[in-house]
Design an enzyme around this catalytic site. Sequence first.
Site, mmCIF file in Angstrom:
data_model
loop_
_atom_site.group_PDB
_atom_site.id
_atom_site.type_symbol
_atom_site.label_atom_id
_atom_site.label_comp_id
_atom_site.label_asym_id
_atom_site.label_seq_id
_atom_site.Cartn_x
_atom_site.Cartn_y
_atom_site.Cartn_z
ATOM 1 N N ASN A 161 0.837 -1.211 0.000
ATOM 2 C CA ASN A 161 0.000 0.000 0.000
ATOM 3 C C ASN A 161 0.873 1.263 0.000
ATOM 4 O O ASN A 161 2.088 1.188 -0.169
ATOM 5 C CB ASN A 161 -0.966 -0.023 1.201
ATOM 6 C CG ASN A 161 -0.213 0.022 2.535
ATOM 7 O OD1 ASN A 161 0.957 0.396 2.592
ATOM 8 N ND2 ASN A 161 -0.897 -0.369 3.596
ATOM 9 N N GLN B 212 -8.753 -6.656 -16.488
ATOM 10 C CA GLN B 212 -7.876 -5.616 -15.967
ATOM 11 C C GLN B 212 -8.657 -4.674 -15.063
ATOM 12 O O GLN B 212 -8.207 -4.312 -13.972
ATOM 13 C CB GLN B 212 -7.269 -4.826 -17.128
ATOM 14 C CG GLN B 212 -6.086 -3.990 -16.735
ATOM 15 C CD GLN B 212 -5.020 -4.847 -16.090
ATOM 16 O OE1 GLN B 212 -4.718 -4.668 -14.921
ATOM 17 N NE2 GLN B 212 -4.464 -5.810 -16.801
ATOM 18 N N HIS C 214 -9.297 -5.174 -11.242
ATOM 19 C CA HIS C 214 -8.235 -5.051 -10.231
ATOM 20 C C HIS C 214 -8.519 -3.920 -9.249
ATOM 21 O O HIS C 214 -8.497 -4.110 -8.051
ATOM 22 C CB HIS C 214 -6.873 -4.814 -10.897
ATOM 23 C CG HIS C 214 -6.145 -6.077 -11.188
ATOM 24 N ND1 HIS C 214 -5.737 -6.928 -10.208
ATOM 25 C CD2 HIS C 214 -5.766 -6.639 -12.357
ATOM 26 C CE1 HIS C 214 -5.126 -7.972 -10.754
ATOM 27 N NE2 HIS C 214 -5.129 -7.828 -12.056
ATOM 28 N N GLU D 242 1.615 -1.849 -19.930
ATOM 29 C CA GLU D 242 2.076 -2.958 -19.102
ATOM 30 C C GLU D 242 1.738 -4.296 -19.787
ATOM 31 O O GLU D 242 2.602 -5.151 -19.965
ATOM 32 C CB GLU D 242 1.378 -2.869 -17.730
ATOM 33 C CG GLU D 242 1.815 -3.929 -16.756
ATOM 34 C CD GLU D 242 0.941 -3.945 -15.508
ATOM 35 O OE1 GLU D 242 -0.149 -3.318 -15.504
ATOM 36 O OE2 GLU D 242 1.328 -4.611 -14.530
ATOM 37 N N HIS D 243 0.462 -4.446 -20.162
ATOM 38 C CA HIS D 243 0.023 -5.648 -20.877
ATOM 39 C C HIS D 243 -0.495 -5.226 -22.246
ATOM 40 O O HIS D 243 -1.399 -4.381 -22.324
ATOM 41 C CB HIS D 243 -1.133 -6.333 -20.158
ATOM 42 C CG HIS D 243 -0.855 -6.685 -18.730
ATOM 43 N ND1 HIS D 243 -1.229 -5.875 -17.684
ATOM 44 C CD2 HIS D 243 -0.235 -7.758 -18.171
ATOM 45 C CE1 HIS D 243 -0.860 -6.426 -16.538
ATOM 46 N NE2 HIS D 243 -0.248 -7.570 -16.795
ATOM 47 N N ASP E 273 -1.016 -13.870 -16.385
ATOM 48 C CA ASP E 273 -1.026 -13.436 -14.985
ATOM 49 C C ASP E 273 -0.715 -14.595 -14.044
ATOM 50 O O ASP E 273 -0.150 -14.399 -12.972
ATOM 51 C CB ASP E 273 -2.403 -12.873 -14.607
ATOM 52 C CG ASP E 273 -2.640 -11.497 -15.195
ATOM 53 O OD1 ASP E 273 -1.664 -10.862 -15.608
ATOM 54 O OD2 ASP E 273 -3.810 -11.076 -15.250
ATOM 55 N N GLU F 29 42.543 15.738 -17.486
ATOM 56 C CA GLU F 29 41.450 16.011 -16.551
ATOM 57 C C GLU F 29 41.955 16.600 -15.238
ATOM 58 O O GLU F 29 41.173 16.804 -14.308
ATOM 59 C CB GLU F 29 40.660 14.714 -16.279
ATOM 60 C CG GLU F 29 39.921 14.198 -17.508
ATOM 61 C CD GLU F 29 39.017 13.000 -17.220
ATOM 62 O OE1 GLU F 29 39.085 12.457 -16.101
ATOM 63 O OE2 GLU F 29 38.245 12.621 -18.122
ATOM 64 N N HIS G 232 46.002 9.868 -10.569
ATOM 65 C CA HIS G 232 45.595 8.840 -11.530
ATOM 66 C C HIS G 232 46.724 8.613 -12.544
ATOM 67 O O HIS G 232 47.078 7.471 -12.858
ATOM 68 C CB HIS G 232 44.339 9.278 -12.301
ATOM 69 C CG HIS G 232 43.057 9.138 -11.524
ATOM 70 N ND1 HIS G 232 42.758 9.907 -10.436
ATOM 71 C CD2 HIS G 232 42.004 8.301 -11.702
ATOM 72 C CE1 HIS G 232 41.554 9.557 -9.974
ATOM 73 N NE2 HIS G 232 41.082 8.581 -10.723
#
Lengths: 438, 438
Positions: free
Chosen positions: B222, B267, B270, B335-336, B369, B423, B428
């Site tokens: 949630n 869908q 849901h 999504e689908h 699913d 640089e 380095h």
Amino acid sequence: MIQIRKLDSTAIDFQETLDALLAFEAETDFAIEQAVTGIIAQVRARGDEAVVEYTNKFDRIPNGGAADLKAFEIGQAELDAALAALPDAQRAALQTAAERIRVFHERQKQELQGFTYTEADGTILGQRITALDRVGIYVPGGKAAYPSSVLMNAIPAKVAGVGEIVMVVPTPDGVKNQMVLAAAAIAGVDRVIGIGGAQAVAALAYGTESIQPVDKIVGPGNAYVAAAKRRVFGAVGIDMIAGPSEILVVCDGTTDPDWVAMDLFSQAEHDELAQAILLCPDADYIAQVEASIQKLLPTMPRQDTIRTSLTDRGALVKVRDMDEACEIANAIAAEHLEISAEEPQQWADKIRHAGAMFLGRFSSESLGDYCCGPNHVLPTSRTARFSSPLGVYDFQKRSSVIQVSEAGAQTLGKVAAELAYGEGLQAHARSAELRLKS
Amino acid sequence: MIQIRKLDSTAIDFQETLDALLAFEAETDFAIEQAVTGIIAQVRARGDEAVVEYTNKFDRIPNGGAADLKAFEIGQAELDAALAALPDAQRAALQTAAERIRVFHERQKQELQGFTYTEADGTILGQRITALDRVGIYVPGGKAAYPSSVLMNAIPAKVAGVGEIVMVVPTPDGVKNQMVLAAAAIAGVDRVIGIGGAQAVAALAYGTESIQPVDKIVGPGNAYVAAAKRRVFGAVGIDMIAGPSEILVVCDGTTDPDWVAMDLFSQAEHDELAQAILLCPDADYIAQVEASIQKLLPTMPRQDTIRTSLTDRGALVKVRDMDEACEIANAIAAEHLEISAEEPQQWADKIRHAGAMFLGRFSSESLGDYCCGPNHVLPTSRTARFSSPLGVYDFQKRSSVIQVSEAGAQTLGKVAAELAYGEGLQAHARSAELRLKS
């Protein structure tokens, strides 16, 4: 003289001390958050106009500032000219680095080809790999403008087959970094715009009249850029927000101590929060490295940064043996891990977590930073426990492919319906059942 | 009667209308953010004690609540008993689904093996793939407790070779969802704890006396759970924060309209924010689907949710032709995506962005699913433009391996030094130069 922390893994408070040393949490600065929220809202509402206003102001664009966004475009001719104007040795070095980076990342691309398989009843299942359509690369301006970062961010996107690569780079006081522009030319960036800050991130994420929105934004930036990237995440993809850079050297005591001292410096010189730690089972050798540090530090142009970094966040750690060093290395999950030892592979086999492993005494991190081929954008702050170097895969995504045959729908439909009814999702169940032959 | 929005792609305001329909931005609820910040701080400071207090309170644990965290452990025997007690058909369906999910995800694992190559001078470069050590799986309690989600989250982690999989699932009023526990048994979850909410996320991320910290937390929850995941991100990895679920059906008008109507319902049932859209070039066929919707809706137990979802966020869209449908599908990046058509592959080839593609009229989303094998955790809210289904790769990470030979250090060292001096990073450069033979 520099005072560098010396720890011993047999000390009773070792774990606690090490944890405290490693702890780094980026603080949330609410003033920055608030400023960034405002900038993003303005760019979404007013587009180009807002981007130009912020850029004129924050980057102190001379002559009263630019009139429109077009003035910030840096065209292909200008990139090519920057490349042509570089000293020959520098141009050749950039080209060699780019080619080696490209070759390594081509291997990454080869590995990820997707797959498809067909089941006995004719049902086809698979995974398809596609490149992102459009990517934004953020390149800092000013003192942290690194042409090597342009190569490391742009080439994987190019290899992935990204349709358009848009680079933004601020030009503080109107000054352009020629080596950065040259690197953009070599990497094959499609469009370069001389803007930066949260306004550039917002423009890339949401689009304006003259900037099409991108699908992902990568590249390092200051606190405003990091906050803006966090905020636009979801609308677009982002790479990891990097913490301070780190090196962990695991040494068996057989490497020239000057080499190890300089490797620690090469990390410490990045900034005062950078972290350089040595793990070694040989106390005498640690003393030699410390002597090398004392000897070499005064020769370094960036000695002030190195001193602060090593004093505040560095450590020379005496461990029981190389096995324990590997255990501690796994707990640290360093961004850069050098295993500077004879037969390094035996120790590498024990390492589970590291952004990049540098094996053997000739593999200094600095070689990897520039030109070995693997990416220098690596997971920091122990995130190598769960994340990876930047790579071609960051500019690709997968789609599942499901093609159920009529026969497959008969068996799968009954299973799906059973589970859907169990979850109380009756339309799911009915949708599967409609495909069943009565 | 239900009023469902009908759009035509030739309408002058079509793009604008579609954009408004697709727009979904999760609002930031500052009260939730604040509560979650407090909960996380308490769990970090007081560990088990705080987790127990919050759980007793938020989940209304009966009999005055539990005395310690041990009381929330759900042991292997209890999981096995839950599995044994399921009706045979349900147990068999869960097992079939789990086996098919495992097979598909094994293919993902096979694809990612890492690589190594040796250059002419003996320098070795490569990429190593390792599994995460420990992963937390969040499973919601109450009405949104889906055993299929347990399988879809846990099996990829198991296939990846994660050392320990810890599942948390709240037990509101002390009630345990037996089908969820059975799914955990089938998936091979290592430890199940009956806690949830932000306190469970905090415990997994930072550890307590009796919970070891994990490296990544996945699974839906949630608004409190989502806020907590966002906040602990960095200390641990997280999966995407999912938006409302979506289906886009692209149909050439050859599928039984009842099937398409039911797919849209599957869908929409849901939740009220779920989105179901049909794209079709055939106006008569769209009218048939609408008639099917009117006819079938009263038969659905979740008709109230379906009605609100379809009315508020659904649409039946007349397009010029199937090519245009594919273009719009790419912009929606659903999504689908069902391509319910003759010879669906010709259209699938034009799709660049979708979480999962369901090809042909027998491939209803509901089959995917539950039991086709590919994952049902998919990128929502247009994030399929840049992200992928949950997979084995989410429980693995890469490390670069660099082993430079002495000969390699001679050539690479000069390139690295040239760029490092460019640089302004002299340590380095010196680190590379020390490896050069004079």
